[in-house]
Design an enzyme around this catalytic site. Sequence first.
Site: not given
Length: 692
Positions: A456, A536, A619, A654
């Site tokens: 991430y 993301s 999203d 999302h």
Amino acid sequence: MRSNNYPETKRVDVSEEHFGHTIVDPYRWLENDVRSDEDVAEWVDAQNALTQRYLATLSGRDIFRERLAILLNYEQLTPPIKRGGRYFFTKNEGGDNQHSLWMRDDDGKDRIVIDPNDWSDDSADALGEWAASDDGRLLAFSVQSGGTDWRTIRVLDVDAGKMFDDQVHWARFTAIVWMADGSGFFYSRYPAPAEGTRATASVSNHAIYFHALGTSQADDRLVYSGRDKPAVLHIVDRTRDGRYLLVYATPGAGVNALAIIDLARDAWAPRNLIENFDAEWTVIGNRGDLLYLQTNEGAERRKIVTLDLALGKAEPVQLVAEDDAVLTNAALLGERLLTTYLVDAKTEIRRFALDGTPDGTVALAGIGSAGGFEGSEDDNEAFFVFSSFDTPMTVFRHDVAANRSEVWAEPNAPQMLRQISVSQRFYKSKDGTSIPISIVSHVDVTGPAPTLLYGYGGFGISMVPYYNPSQMAWVEQGGVLAIANIRGGGEYGRAWHMAGQFEKRQNSYDDFAAAGDFLKAEGITSANGLVIQGESNGGLLVGAVVNQRPDLFAAALPSVGVMDMVRYHRFSGGALWMSDFGSPDEERHFHALLSYSPYHNIRAGLDYPAILATTADTDDRVVPGHTFKYVAALQAADLGSTPKLVRVETRAGHGAGMPLDKVIALYADMWAIAAHWTGLEVDQNESDEIEF
């Protein structure tokens, strides 16, 4: 079935000048809403059709789908919130598309209070935020429809089982906070978007309102807004005694201002305690006028301080000093401060007396992550959760006075978890920084094996050990799971976060690429056995690193990624991310953003890994146009013979609120393409492959 061509994607003549760079953007038309633009909808339909034809040739897909359905079919609970002697918690009994809200009453029996599984034919409407009144008789809850971030708030009479007529619309990025007397609740919302702009409406003028029960939303009382700072979020909370409303104002990641409102005064005038955005401040409890807070002001790994509201100008007084470990969460429960600390990305729970004196630790079930404290300052009973890579989330009841914990809810763990090996290693990044990486595999895997590397690296969010049955489906088949704690996260405090922020974000990408090199050098994965995944900001990570090191990976799975770093701030919630990415409108940030933007840095002429980019039509956080433009650019470039595909889910957003059947289908598709291109032997009986 064979096809050598991707669906045709038209190009438009669009270019702009930015700080001496000519930015060509031929696929800008794909930014339009797929649900209202016929051209975009036709493009998505053609792309989905091609992707599904290709995935149908991979028989491992059916095996993954079958195993995911089994591994995800277990009881899951959240820590209970006690109100009026009742315990409220969410629960999935196993196999439900959506979590429901349950209540345990004084008689110890559990009963369902809200079941969203029949709210829509496709189970894509989900329970969002919820809060019970102090006496446990009323429940305010939000409805999330089809994955959107927008919420509609309703109210239920728990005893009568009847809905009130009240409806609150356009709530977003909100909590729900009751007045102590149950007369109404506080929430955060945006102005109603203009007709047809709901999906792409900008996040400006977020404000806190009070809704009095039994009234129209038009009469809701504006409590707090930041008209001079329209891009700032305003999140509401309350001290447990009901006296003070807490208002957190934040431009995005890791910093916030703090104001309080004395609810005993009719004027509800805000009192600013922290007015700048230089640090993070979180109220963890109070004793009358004395607030307890955790902060990273002057303490990059956080400390605990107090603020005395009785003083004319409240100044923070240190209570628990900064430690070598990172303080991640704290709560005032019973007569103690319960805290969680990260030590090399693993949790310790430490206790303190209210004067800051250490009071021992809380024993945990193993090495993993714990937290999610629930309870109150005046109740000896508290709850927290524990999880690890091989331990599903377990809820513990904690006797604060006795420092004793017992299992309150424990799921039946799949048998395969007893055969999982978990280890933590450290490797060197490009600049010599030591990076921790967790490696999970079946005990029978002793040599190089296809490896899924996950990361991430942004917004100060830490990658901690927790049970993810979707990832276990990969491990079960003989694959290795590796999770890298790269810079940009919060594993080692604010400095670790800032080392992957703004112009330093390239550190995150170097860390992730170095993880891939390490896995190969150590013989954990084979030369052609590495697949990367991220969601993301992690989707951005995957897209950026693939452009920089296409030779390193056999397959890449960027999900709901931020792919156009030149225009990301122009869509929906994008402006909120400037606190971590920087602003494309400022030259000092623009050059760094352009240097790694996945859409703008595709390197034609190089052999790229197989790519399956995934997104969803609803999203409205990272709009799907990011992924559409990125995939169109991939398909137009000469990047070798591996597929460059996109999978677009319908009636999903999302990630939050996605029904279980769609989760299963999504991960089965991702793992199938990853297995095929890394050589994971799920099933060798594959159909004729489509060529690209």
